[in-house]
Design a protein around this motif. Structure first.
Motif, PDB file in Angstrom:
ATOM      1  N   MET A   1      13.785  44.607  -4.501  1.00 13.22           N
ATOM      2  CA  MET A   1      13.844  44.770  -3.033  1.00 13.22           C
ATOM      3  C   MET A   1      13.306  45.987  -2.852  1.00 13.22           C
ATOM      4  SD  MET A   1      14.039  42.705  -0.450  1.00 13.22           S
ATOM      5  CE  MET A   1      13.683  43.270   1.254  1.00 13.22           C
ATOM      6  N   LEU A   2      13.941  47.060  -3.348  1.00 11.65           N
ATOM      7  CA  LEU A   2      13.480  48.513  -3.043  1.00 11.65           C
ATOM      8  C   LEU A   2      11.988  48.818  -3.307  1.00 11.65           C
ATOM      9  CD1 LEU A   2      16.655  50.292  -4.487  1.00 11.65           C
ATOM     10  CD2 LEU A   2      16.229  49.653  -1.863  1.00 11.65           C
ATOM     11  N   GLN A   3      11.568  48.112  -4.054  1.00 15.95           N
ATOM     12  CA  GLN A   3      10.083  48.186  -4.206  1.00 15.95           C
ATOM     13  C   GLN A   3       9.107  48.090  -3.047  1.00 15.95           C
ATOM     14  OE1 GLN A   3       9.924  45.838  -7.891  1.00 15.95           O
ATOM     15  NE2 GLN A   3       9.308  47.581  -9.017  1.00 15.95           N
ATOM     16  N   ILE A   4       9.492  47.087  -2.336  1.00 13.97           N
ATOM     17  CA  ILE A   4       8.820  46.783  -1.214  1.00 13.97           C
ATOM     18  C   ILE A   4       9.094  47.607   0.261  1.00 13.97           C
ATOM     19  CG2 ILE A   4       8.246  44.786  -1.977  1.00 13.97           C
ATOM     20  CD1 ILE A   4      10.227  43.446   0.111  1.00 13.97           C
ATOM     21  N   VAL A   5      10.069  48.591  -0.114  1.00 12.56           N
ATOM     22  CA  VAL A   5      10.598  49.347   0.979  1.00 12.56           C
ATOM     23  C   VAL A   5       9.309  50.154   1.590  1.00 12.56           C
ATOM     24  CG1 VAL A   5      11.752  51.355   1.918  1.00 12.56           C
ATOM     25  CG2 VAL A   5      12.997  49.552   0.527  1.00 12.56           C
ATOM     26  N   PRO A   6       8.633  50.671   1.086  1.00 12.65           N
ATOM     27  CA  PRO A   6       7.261  51.224   1.586  1.00 12.65           C
ATOM     28  C   PRO A   6       6.320  50.457   2.404  1.00 12.65           C
ATOM     29  CG  PRO A   6       7.484  52.020  -0.875  1.00 12.65           C
ATOM     30  CD  PRO A   6       8.348  51.053  -0.436  1.00 12.65           C
ATOM     31  N   LEU A   7       6.356  49.294   2.013  1.00 15.95           N
ATOM     32  CA  LEU A   7       5.480  48.333   2.651  1.00 15.95           C
ATOM     33  C   LEU A   7       6.213  48.009   3.954  1.00 15.95           C
ATOM     34  CD1 LEU A   7       3.276  46.350   3.265  1.00 15.95           C
ATOM     35  CD2 LEU A   7       4.408  44.607   1.805  1.00 15.95           C
ATOM     36  N   CYS A   8       7.400  47.751   3.928  1.00 12.11           N
ATOM     37  CA  CYS A   8       8.540  47.413   5.250  1.00 12.11           C
ATOM     38  C   CYS A   8       8.442  48.540   6.127  1.00 12.11           C
ATOM     39  CB  CYS A   8       9.767  47.260   4.766  1.00 12.11           C
ATOM     40  SG  CYS A   8      10.107  45.830   3.901  1.00 12.11           S
ATOM     41  N   MET A   9       8.419  49.853   5.710  1.00 11.35           N
ATOM     42  CA  MET A   9       8.418  51.104   6.628  1.00 11.35           C
ATOM     43  C   MET A   9       6.878  51.223   7.035  1.00 11.35           C
ATOM     44  SD  MET A   9      11.319  52.557   6.227  1.00 11.35           S
ATOM     45  CE  MET A   9      11.244  54.227   6.777  1.00 11.35           C
ATOM     46  N   LEU A  10       5.835  50.831   6.310  1.00  6.75           N
ATOM     47  CA  LEU A  10       4.540  50.859   6.735  1.00  6.75           C
ATOM     48  C   LEU A  10       4.473  49.949   8.017  1.00  6.75           C
ATOM     49  CD1 LEU A  10       1.319  51.739   6.654  1.00  6.75           C
ATOM     50  CD2 LEU A  10       1.222  49.828   4.927  1.00  6.75           C
ATOM     51  N   CYS A  11       5.031  48.696   7.632  1.00  6.72           N
ATOM     52  CA  CYS A  11       4.818  47.761   8.903  1.00  6.72           C
ATOM     53  C   CYS A  11       5.331  48.227  10.157  1.00  6.72           C
ATOM     54  CB  CYS A  11       5.663  46.469   8.624  1.00  6.72           C
ATOM     55  SG  CYS A  11       4.731  45.641   7.257  1.00  6.72           S
ATOM     56  N   GLY A  12       6.766  48.960   9.915  1.00  2.93           N
ATOM     57  CA  GLY A  12       7.053  49.526  11.130  1.00  2.93           C
ATOM     58  C   GLY A  12       6.466  50.657  11.815  1.00  2.93           C
ATOM     59  N   PHE A  13       5.876  51.699  10.850  1.00  2.63           N
ATOM     60  CA  PHE A  13       5.094  52.699  11.629  1.00  2.63           C
ATOM     61  C   PHE A  13       3.900  52.278  12.308  1.00  2.63           C
ATOM     62  CE2 PHE A  13       7.267  55.504   8.058  1.00  2.63           C
ATOM     63  CZ  PHE A  13       8.241  55.989   8.866  1.00  2.63           C
ATOM     64  N   ASN A  14       3.338  51.332  11.509  1.00  3.62           N
ATOM     65  CA  ASN A  14       1.815  50.691  12.199  1.00  3.62           C
ATOM     66  C   ASN A  14       2.018  50.152  13.389  1.00  3.62           C
ATOM     67  OD1 ASN A  14      -0.955  50.361  11.614  1.00  3.62           O
ATOM     68  ND2 ASN A  14      -0.244  48.096  11.288  1.00  3.62           N
ATOM     69  N   ALA A  15       3.268  49.269  13.617  1.00  2.00           N
ATOM     70  CA  ALA A  15       3.194  48.346  14.684  1.00  2.00           C
ATOM     71  C   ALA A  15       3.730  49.368  15.808  1.00  2.00           C
ATOM     72  CB  ALA A  15       4.550  47.464  14.385  1.00  2.00           C
ATOM     73  N   SER A  16       4.440  50.354  15.588  1.00  2.00           N
ATOM     74  CA  SER A  16       5.051  51.428  16.529  1.00  2.00           C
ATOM     75  C   SER A  16       3.440  52.177  17.116  1.00  2.00           C
ATOM     76  CB  SER A  16       5.869  52.310  16.090  1.00  2.00           C
ATOM     77  OG  SER A  16       6.950  51.763  15.803  1.00  2.00           O
ATOM     78  N   PHE A  17       2.696  52.621  16.000  1.00  2.00           N
ATOM     79  CA  PHE A  17       1.460  53.304  16.153  1.00  2.00           C
ATOM     80  C   PHE A  17       0.867  52.579  17.323  1.00  2.00           C
ATOM     81  CE2 PHE A  17      -2.556  55.495  14.754  1.00  2.00           C
ATOM     82  CZ  PHE A  17      -2.177  56.514  15.396  1.00  2.00           C
ATOM     83  N   ASP A 125      -2.279  44.886  11.360  1.00  2.00           N
ATOM     84  CA  ASP A 125      -0.943  44.594  11.616  1.00  2.00           C
ATOM     85  C   ASP A 125      -0.628  43.188  11.075  1.00  2.00           C
ATOM     86  OD1 ASP A 125       1.630  45.044  12.850  1.00  2.00           O
ATOM     87  OD2 ASP A 125       1.252  43.552  14.124  1.00  2.00           O
ATOM     88  N   CYS A 126      -1.634  42.525  11.335  1.00  2.00           N
ATOM     89  CA  CYS A 126      -1.513  40.889  10.764  1.00  2.00           C
ATOM     90  C   CYS A 126      -1.554  40.913   9.181  1.00  2.00           C
ATOM     91  CB  CYS A 126      -2.531  40.056  11.205  1.00  2.00           C
ATOM     92  SG  CYS A 126      -2.687  38.278  10.925  1.00  2.00           S
ATOM     93  N   CYS A 127      -2.241  41.747   8.420  1.00  2.00           N
ATOM     94  CA  CYS A 127      -2.350  41.735   6.860  1.00  2.00           C
ATOM     95  C   CYS A 127      -1.003  42.264   6.474  1.00  2.00           C
ATOM     96  CB  CYS A 127      -3.370  42.569   6.653  1.00  2.00           C
ATOM     97  SG  CYS A 127      -5.095  42.227   6.990  1.00  2.00           S
ATOM     98  N   PHE A 128      -0.535  43.467   6.947  1.00  2.00           N
ATOM     99  CA  PHE A 128       0.979  43.965   6.406  1.00  2.00           C
ATOM    100  C   PHE A 128       1.931  43.110   6.763  1.00  2.00           C
ATOM    101  CE2 PHE A 128      -1.352  48.307   7.480  1.00  2.00           C
ATOM    102  CZ  PHE A 128      -1.815  48.382   6.091  1.00  2.00           C
ATOM    103  N   ASN A 129       2.136  42.239   8.129  1.00  2.00           N
ATOM    104  CA  ASN A 129       3.220  41.588   8.097  1.00  2.00           C
ATOM    105  C   ASN A 129       2.979  40.128   7.682  1.00  2.00           C
ATOM    106  OD1 ASN A 129       5.176  42.631  10.280  1.00  2.00           O
ATOM    107  ND2 ASN A 129       2.931  42.964  11.310  1.00  2.00           N
ATOM    108  N   GLY A 130       1.873  39.876   7.246  1.00  2.00           N
ATOM    109  CA  GLY A 130       1.638  38.639   6.264  1.00  2.00           C
ATOM    110  C   GLY A 130       1.995  38.939   4.877  1.00  2.00           C
ATOM    111  N   VAL A 131       1.543  39.871   4.192  1.00  2.00           N
ATOM    112  CA  VAL A 131       1.921  40.384   2.957  1.00  2.00           C
ATOM    113  C   VAL A 131       3.337  40.317   2.643  1.00  2.00           C
ATOM    114  CG1 VAL A 131      -0.344  40.880   2.182  1.00  2.00           C
ATOM    115  CG2 VAL A 131       1.216  42.794   2.936  1.00  2.00           C
ATOM    116  N   ARG A 132       3.990  41.101   3.714  1.00  2.00           N
ATOM    117  CA  ARG A 132       5.572  41.496   3.739  1.00  2.00           C
ATOM    118  C   ARG A 132       6.073  40.006   3.561  1.00  2.00           C
ATOM    119  NH1 ARG A 132       8.146  43.238   8.894  1.00  2.00           N
ATOM    120  NH2 ARG A 132       7.771  40.938   9.256  1.00  2.00           N
ATOM    121  N   SER A 133       5.981  39.071   4.474  1.00  2.00           N
ATOM    122  CA  SER A 133       6.436  37.939   4.383  1.00  2.00           C
ATOM    123  C   SER A 133       6.450  37.330   2.868  1.00  2.00           C
ATOM    124  CB  SER A 133       6.033  36.976   5.406  1.00  2.00           C
ATOM    125  OG  SER A 133       6.159  37.576   6.821  1.00  2.00           O
ATOM    126  N   VAL A 134       5.129  37.013   2.556  1.00  2.00           N
ATOM    127  CA  VAL A 134       4.858  36.603   1.280  1.00  2.00           C
ATOM    128  C   VAL A 134       5.786  37.149  -0.089  1.00  2.00           C
ATOM    129  CG1 VAL A 134       3.112  35.869  -0.308  1.00  2.00           C
ATOM    130  CG2 VAL A 134       2.730  35.784   2.204  1.00  2.00           C
TER     131      VAL A 134
END
Length: 214
Positions: A1-17, A125-134
């Protein structure tokens, strides 16, 4: 699970930006003082990008195996780099922090440019959230709900961090930092996908051997 932390953080930073920092910088850019419809144009572009990319992913996944993983992540990273470049070139460095009449680096913003930036933001944003869910479902198939909840926690933490420091961060921190994080997240994501695919092939092979023995 820790391996996808960068992606999760990217989703948050990108969404806020894209939801807060970019619109704020457009309003604080006094070169846009006569542009009254920025919120409408920007919202239309972002929404169109989200819907359009969602349709593309949905249709392409039916025809191309694994399109919702590596290809989608690559598209999201490329889109992020493009919109960060456009913002960096057209927005004063101090615009995210305070009203400024500073000249942009290369060119001024216009309604068509704002729409294009927002459109590409929505795509990423759609791409990052999509791959995170998958990937959450693939990494922990027996605990999909828990893994998705944890990923949302990391995303929320990223949002809190960027909102807390946003009054102090100039534009280039976002337009340089986000692409670097996206590249890191892409490499880690590809590694996780490869590992998951190897595990699935091994499980399939073991299952076939057991069936042959029976």
């Amino acid at each position: 699970m820790l391996q996808i932390v960068p992606l999760c953080m990217l989703c948050g930073f990108n969404a806020s930006f894209l939801m807060s920092i970019i619109p704020t910088s457009m309003h604080f850019n006094e070169n846009n003082a006569n542009m009254l419809y920025i919120p409408a144009i920007y919202s239309l572009g972002a929404g169109t990008g989200e819907v359009l990319m969602g349709l593309i992913i949905s249709e392409s996944s039916k025809r191309i195996q694994g399109f919702g993983l590596k290809p989608t992540m690559a598209i999201g990273t490329a889109a992020l780099m493009v919109y960060c470049t456009l913002i960096h070139a057209s927005t004063p460095a101090e615009a995210p922090m305070k009203p400024t009449s500073e000249e942009p680096l290369l060119f001024y913003q216009s309604y068509p440019l704002i729409f294009v930036i927002a459109l590409i933001c929505g795509i990423s944003d759609c791409c990052f959230n999509g791959v995170r869910s998958v990937i959450c479902a693939l990494v922990m198939p027996s605990r999909r709900a828990q893994s998705f909840s944890v990923s949302r926690m990391y995303q929320a933490a990223a949002c809190v961090i960027i909102f807390f420091f946003s009054p102090m961060l100039p534009l280039h921190v976002y337009t340089v930092g986000l692409p670097l994080l996206a590249i890191l997240s892409t490499f880690v994501f590809f590694k996780v996908v490869n590992s998951t695919e190897r595990m699935e092939r091994k499980l399939t092979s073991d299952t076939n051997l057991e069936q042959e023995k029976i």
